[in-house]
Design a protein around this motif. Structure first.
Motif, PDB file in Angstrom:
ATOM      1  N   MET A 145       0.835  -1.204   0.000  1.00 49.17           N
ATOM      2  CA  MET A 145       0.000   0.000   0.000  1.00 49.17           C
ATOM      3  C   MET A 145       0.859   1.239   0.000  1.00 49.17           C
ATOM      4  N   ILE A 146       0.303   2.291  -0.485  1.00 48.96           N
ATOM      5  CA  ILE A 146       1.081   3.510  -0.677  1.00 48.96           C
ATOM      6  C   ILE A 146       0.418   4.636   0.103  1.00 48.96           C
ATOM      7  N   MET A 190      -1.852   2.215   5.335  1.00 46.77           N
ATOM      8  CA  MET A 190      -3.245   1.777   5.234  1.00 46.77           C
ATOM      9  C   MET A 190      -4.174   2.974   5.060  1.00 46.77           C
ATOM     10  N   ARG A 191      -3.606   4.136   4.941  1.00 46.99           N
ATOM     11  CA  ARG A 191      -4.346   5.390   4.753  1.00 46.99           C
ATOM     12  C   ARG A 191      -5.376   5.614   5.863  1.00 46.99           C
ATOM     13  N   GLN A 247       5.739 -12.818  17.951  1.00 48.43           N
ATOM     14  CA  GLN A 247       5.935 -11.425  17.552  1.00 48.43           C
ATOM     15  C   GLN A 247       4.773 -10.518  17.909  1.00 48.43           C
ATOM     16  N   ALA A 248       3.788 -11.031  18.628  1.00 43.57           N
ATOM     17  CA  ALA A 248       2.574 -10.239  18.817  1.00 43.57           C
ATOM     18  C   ALA A 248       2.643  -9.366  20.069  1.00 43.57           C
TER      19      ALA A 248
END
Ligand SMILES: Cc1cc2nc3c(=O)[nH]c(=O)nc-3n(C[C@H](O)[C@H](O)[C@H](O)COP(=O)(O)OP(=O)(O)OC[C@H]3O[C@@H](n4cnc5c(N)ncnc54)[C@H](O)[C@@H]3O)c2cc1C
Lengths: 792, 284
Positions: free
Chosen positions: B1-2, B43-44, B190-191
């Motif tokens: 995503m960007i 994720m905007r 890793q959570a």
């Protein structure tokens, strides 16, 4: 030009050769689709529905169209005439209901994540910016999420035009088929009956490389690169779906970063990119984000399994009845309806069950469509029967291994035709189980378990068993035909001797991490007597490998490599003819071994490389022999192959918190003959991780609005090495009798076997506290609730 | 995503950063290690007009002593915290909690100050900071001010740091000779924490002379378990005494439910883990 000296020592097959492809795959310096770029290439981004079920009243893209860098905005209405309906290749019954499945939604969306419109722009960033400017006017429709309530009278409908949420019901009954008795009668007259309902949670394949597509429409052919498992099927289906002629389409699956069945699909994204690129006349690339992947690429599993088992008091199973509900999601994708049917044949597993009834109803819901996911149908079946065998053992106070042994097929009873009509080729369940028992230290662990129970330890020990088999090598074409599948199950291969004695192998199966290039090289090196490094394996391009049925269902080695073997044998046969001519002897006097043709009883010989060069020159070939050492073969297996194994799992359950810790795991697999033990080991280890993930960690969760709440890798818990023990693996080798290589397939074994081994172990740890089942995944909260009572 | 487009500035000093914050008229965000902020941008879920990157400010890096206190620069990475000799000697609890954060990649990028400023109630460094009574030094247009941890965490993802301010240092009293343990409960390595308990005790022979206990993810902010602390002081570190003290773990908590834990289970975990954290600290 000189021919290479014969450097071949033989004995490649069976060696743990390092994989040829690993350096480029691991470094990522390779042709992943998203790494590629073409002159004038545009980027596409997809607007997806945030709602699970809604009517699209209006889409206003005027602002988006005017934004910087935007080349086009395309909606479903724009491609309604060209996009056709996405294919479902497996109509399991004649009256199966299947909704129209547009790639780009036209007037209705049926799951959150469905594609609604696309933006094509000069850069990916501009395409994403413009997505936010598209205004869609949705009108909410009632959302159907739960399979059981979807099947009740008066339920809201996913597809009102179909008049029901049931797609099809598929039934098998051994009394009707003449392969056994009536399961109902067995249950009615049984000394012991066990009834359980299991839930196969919804899973997400979570392949490492997101799906990515690049389409170049500028040549005579339209070329599509796609991160797919199935380039050949994709080409055919693109032609059939869009009406573009097959010979005008070329599909390439370059290096592909995993699939697990998740890329065994003809996707909306592929069809849209194909249509949009052709419409614009420019190359277009689309690469999904992880979030998009989770809400639009197909999911796996999602069944409710109701089982009833009949047995007598000494543990002999007398009948089995299985009733399934299988969640299709919103549409039927490529093989969606067939997945539970693949399981139908495996519920009887390794056991001699005299009466069997199976029925499955496929149900629509407003969720991402389900489809093949590592094991496809077989993990579900294996889980259920292996859980039932443990429950039977507990009910009778018997050891779970003893109950299994009482029912399993003995090694001298093969080939064995089961109650569900399959004929198992070979196996030795006794040997695999004995070996697993020994490696595991079964008796010592049972003693420790008893001691911990006696002490009332807060950490309890559980031992889980899974003695599994599965069917590999999809598939004999006539069997697929009998199951109404839309294609055959053969595979294609070709072998070309080059003038310098090097070899090109072309395979119709399409690797996405499995290591075909290495394994096929080992096989061909031995067969032709050439060096391992002298073989190049080409795949995944419909131009070089014009024909194939691709990779899934543990079919590559058992079917795909067999085609290559047959092609290599044709090369040898022709070379032998030429060798006889060159050495001036009768063909029958020529022996072939280690790459050399020798006149029997003499030391006159010539190498296959020398023959390759002579064929190229073609100065002196026997009459009627064409100057080529190329050949092709298509192999259609007579039967499936049936790998099996015994897996034993020890877990420690913290009864204060419900946390499950895997203490040890032993997997003894029998995958027939082994071409490369390291590749087998890799498949087993990865498979175990994935099956254990279903047992303990992963679950796709939807909230009551139909929104996927496990939509990121922070919520959908894929375990890492830190969460798993060191696995102890070993093998027994019972060659398959189905193919000349004696191989059985290993791609799905670990995933199929491990889930029940783990859950059996967790239940075993706390059974003395009154627990009889724990729903998957066995999260700490679920385990704690199961121990301490209260609703789950 | 960007992410959506943004302006970017990378000042070299704290003063420059404060000035840049003051000058920005649109929505501005501070960028530290980016391990929480970048996912939000990608994720905007947020689209700030400008990012001010603290990565080039040398003053914000590293750990030093200042009299009785240790001073941790806000931009000190998790990786550096784990290996810092001063922290290992005088504030082991912070190190132990940091060991449980995410994975090596994230620990190389993520920062101590960024974690506190982000104020995710499931973040693992908040409860230890609260338990150890650290102080936050905040720089802004009106100069510097110091806020005790107890007043720093205001609500979910909300701290005492104002829009025109930045967190620059964390001052930690020395807990030399204390024993510590961070008990983290999560589902995969890793959570984030479902529940976490930070405990430090000062032993005096067999007795617990002083105790500090903080809870992760039991409210919208980290919770100081003062009831547990008081019950421990002057007690012998027996399993019974510790278990009895842990019964006070829920004082002042207001846990919520999520997919991993409902309220009852979370409350149960808080007690069990408190008992385990204190035991492990006392016997270490
Ligand atoms: C995969 C993954 C797993 C993780 N697991 C854990 C875990 O188990 N436990 C855990 O505690 N954390 C975890 N994290 C979060 C990690 O610790 C982050 O590093 C931390 O939360 C934020 O630190 P950062 O330096 O990256 O801050 P950034 O992401 O750069 O910033 C976070 C927020 O704080 C603000 N901010 C940062 N620095 C300052 C400052 N000096 N002054 C004012 N405001 C500031 C930013 O504007 C932003 O709003 C994980 C992160 C990832 C990506």
């Amino acid at each position: 030009m000189t021919a290479t000296a014969d450097s071949h020592a033989g004995g490649e097959v069976g060696q743990a050769r390092l994989r040829k492809e690993d350096a480029r795959l691991i470094a990522g310096r390779t042709r992943w689709t998203d790494n590629m770029s073409l002159p004038g290439m545009m980027h596409m981004a997809i607007l997806r529905s945030p709602l699970a079920h809604a009517r699209i009243n209006r889409i206003d893209a005027s602002e988006a169209r005017s934004m910087s860098g935007v080349e086009a905005v395309v909606t479903g209405a724009d491609v309604a005439d060209d996009q056709g309906s996405l294919p479902c290749a497996w109509p399991i019954t004649e009256d199966m209901k299947s909704p129209n499945a547009p790639s780009l939604a036209v007037d209705e969306v049926n799951f959150a994540g469905e594609a609604v419109a696309v933006v094509v722009a000069r850069s990916a960033a501009e395409a994403h910016d413009a997505l936010e400017a598209i205004d869609v006017d949705y009108e909410d429709l009632p959302v159907v999420l739960d399979m059981s309530s979807a099947m009740t009278e008066g339920s809201d409908l996913v597809h009102p035009d179909l008049g029901t949420n049931a797609s099809a019901t598929w039934v098998f009954d051994s009394a009707e088929a003449g392969t056994g008795g009536s399961a109902d009668e067995a249950l009615a007259g049984a000394e012991v009956t066990i009834h359980r309902t299991f839930r196969q949670q919804r899973l997400i394949p979570a392949f490492m490389e997101p799906r990515s597509i690049l389409v170049d429409p500028t040549g005579e052919q339209t070329t599509m690169w796609s991160a797919t498992q199935v380039p050949h099927i994709l080409r055919l289906m693109l032609a059939m779906t869009t009406g573009v002629d097959e010979h005008k389409i070329r599909v390439i699956a370059p290096d592909v970063g995993g699939g697990f069945g998740g890329k065994l699909q003809v996707t909306p994204e592929e069809v849209i990119t194909f249509l949009v690129a052709r419409k614009l006349g420019k190359p277009v690339k689309y690469t999904e984000s992880r979030s998009e992947s989770f809400t639009s690429a197909h999911h796996g599993r999602d069944q409710i399994q109701k089982l009833s088992l009949a047995a007598d008091r000494n543990g002999t199973v007398t009948g089995l009845k299985v009733e399934l509900l299988a969640d299709m999601g919103a549409y039927l994708r490529l093989v969606t309806p067939g997945v539970p049917i693949l399981g139908a044949f495996m519920f009887n597993a390794i056991y001699k069950i005299p009466a069997y009834h199976f029925s499955c109803t496929n149900v629509f819901t407003n969720k991402v469509p389900t489809d093949a996911y590592r094991g496809a149908g077989r993990p579900e079946a294996t889980f259920a029967i292996e859980r039932m065998m443990d429950e039977l053992a507990a009910e009778l106070g018997m050891d779970p291994l003893e109950v299994r042994e009482r029912n399993w097929i003995k090694h001298d009873e093969f080939p064995y035709t089961t109650v569900s009509t399959l004929t198992y080729d070979s196996g030795n369940y006794e040997a695999a189980t004995a070996r697993a028992r020994e490696l595991f230290g079964y008796d010592a662990l049972r003693a420790e378990q008893a001691e911990r129970r006696r002490r009332g330890d807060t950490v309890q020990l559980g031992i889980g068993v899974s003695t599994f088999t599965e069917m590999c090598g999809l598939a004999p074409s006539r069997v697929l035909g009998a199951l109404s599948y839309g294609a055959g199950g053969w595979e294609h291969g070709a072998v070309r001797m080059l003038p310098t004695g090097k070899v090109e192998v072309i395979t119709g199966s399409s690797p996405h991490g499995q290591g075909h290039e290495t394994a096929w090289s080992q096989i061909v090196a031995d067969r032709l007597g050439v060096g391992f490094d002298d073989v190049e394996v080409l795949h995944g391009d419909t131009q070089s490998s014009h024909k194939g049925l691709d990779t899934y269902g543990s079919r590559s080695l058992t079917v795909g490599a067999m085609a290559v073997v047959q092609a290599a044998d044709k090369v040898i046969a022709k070379a032998r003819k030429i060798a006889a001519h060159m050495m001036e002897c009768a063909e029958g006097d020529v022996e072939f071994s280690g790459g050399r043709f020798t006149v029997r009883g003499t030391d006159t010989s010539t190498s296959i490389q020398e023959i390759a060069l002579a064929v190229f020159a073609a100065h002196d070939l026997p009459d009627g022999v064409e100057p080529s050492l190329d050949s092709e073969a298509t192999f259609d297996p007579e039967n499936f192959s049936f790998p099996h194994g015994t897996h034993l799992c020890a877990t420690e359950v913290d009864t204060e918190t419900g946390r499950v810790r895997l203490r040890s795991y032993v997997a003894v697999d029998d995958v027939g003959n082994v071409v490369n033990p390291m590749i087998v080991e890799g498949q087993v280890q990865g498979g175990l991780a994935q099956g254990i993930a279903q047992a303990l960690f992963e679950e796709a969760v939807y909230d009551e609005t139909g929104t996927l709440t496990s939509g990121t890798l922070a919520d959908y818990l894929v375990p890492s090495a830190a969460d798993l023990p060191s696995f102890t693996t070993d093998r027994t080798e019972t060659p398959s009798t189905t193919n000349a290589l004696g191989v059985k397939g290993v791609g799905e074994a670990g995933t199929i076997a491990s889930t029940p081994a783990v859950v059996n172990s967790v239940v075993d740890a706390v059974r003395h506290m009154g627990v009889r089942d724990i729903e998957m995944p066995c999260t700490p909260m679920r385990v704690w609730r199961a121990i301490h009572g209260g609703a789950q | 995503m960007i992410p959506a487009a943004f302006d970017y500035e990378a000042p070299n000093t704290i003063d420059e950063a404060v000035r840049a914050l003051a000058e920005a008229d649109d929505e501005v965000k501070i960028l530290a290690g980016g391990q929480s902020l970048l996912p939000v941008l990608r994720m905007r879920l947020a689209a700030p007009a400008k990012l001010i990157d603290l990565g080039r400010i040398g003053e914000l890096q590293g750990v030093r002593t200042d009299g009785d206190m240790l001073v941790i620069g806000a931009m000190t990475s998790h990786y550096d915290v784990q290996r810092d000799p001063l922290l290992n000697e005088h504030a082991k609890l912070l190190v132990m909690a940091t060991d449980t954060v995410a994975d090596p990649q994230v620990r190389h990028r993520g920062t101590f100050g960024g974690s506190l400023a982000h104020a995710d109630p499931a973040g693992d460094l908040l409860a230890p900071a609260l338990a150890l009574d650290v102080e936050m030094v905040i720089a802004g247009p009106r100069g510097r001010r110091t806020v005790p941890a107890a007043e720093f965490f205001v609500d979910y993802f909300t701290t005492a740091v104002g829009e025109d301010e930045l967190l620059c240092e964390i001052r930690v009293p020395k807990y030399t000779g204390w024993h510590a343990h961070y008990e983290k409960f999560n589902r995969v390595a890793q959570a984030w924490s479902i529940v976490g308990v930070a405990a430090a005790v000062r032993p005096d022979g067999h007795m617990i002379a002083e105790a500090r206990v903080g809870l992760t993810n039991m409210a919208s902010v980290p919770v100081r378990a003062r009831g547990v602390e008081q019950a421990l002081v002057g007690q012998e570190a027996t399993p019974e005494a510790i278990r009895a003290a842990a019964e006070h773990a829920l004082d002042g908590t207001s846990p919520t439910a999520d997919g991993n834990a409902d309220v009852a289970y979370r409350e149960h975990l808080a007690k069990v883990l408190t008992s385990r954290a204190v035991s492990a600290a006392a016997t270490s």
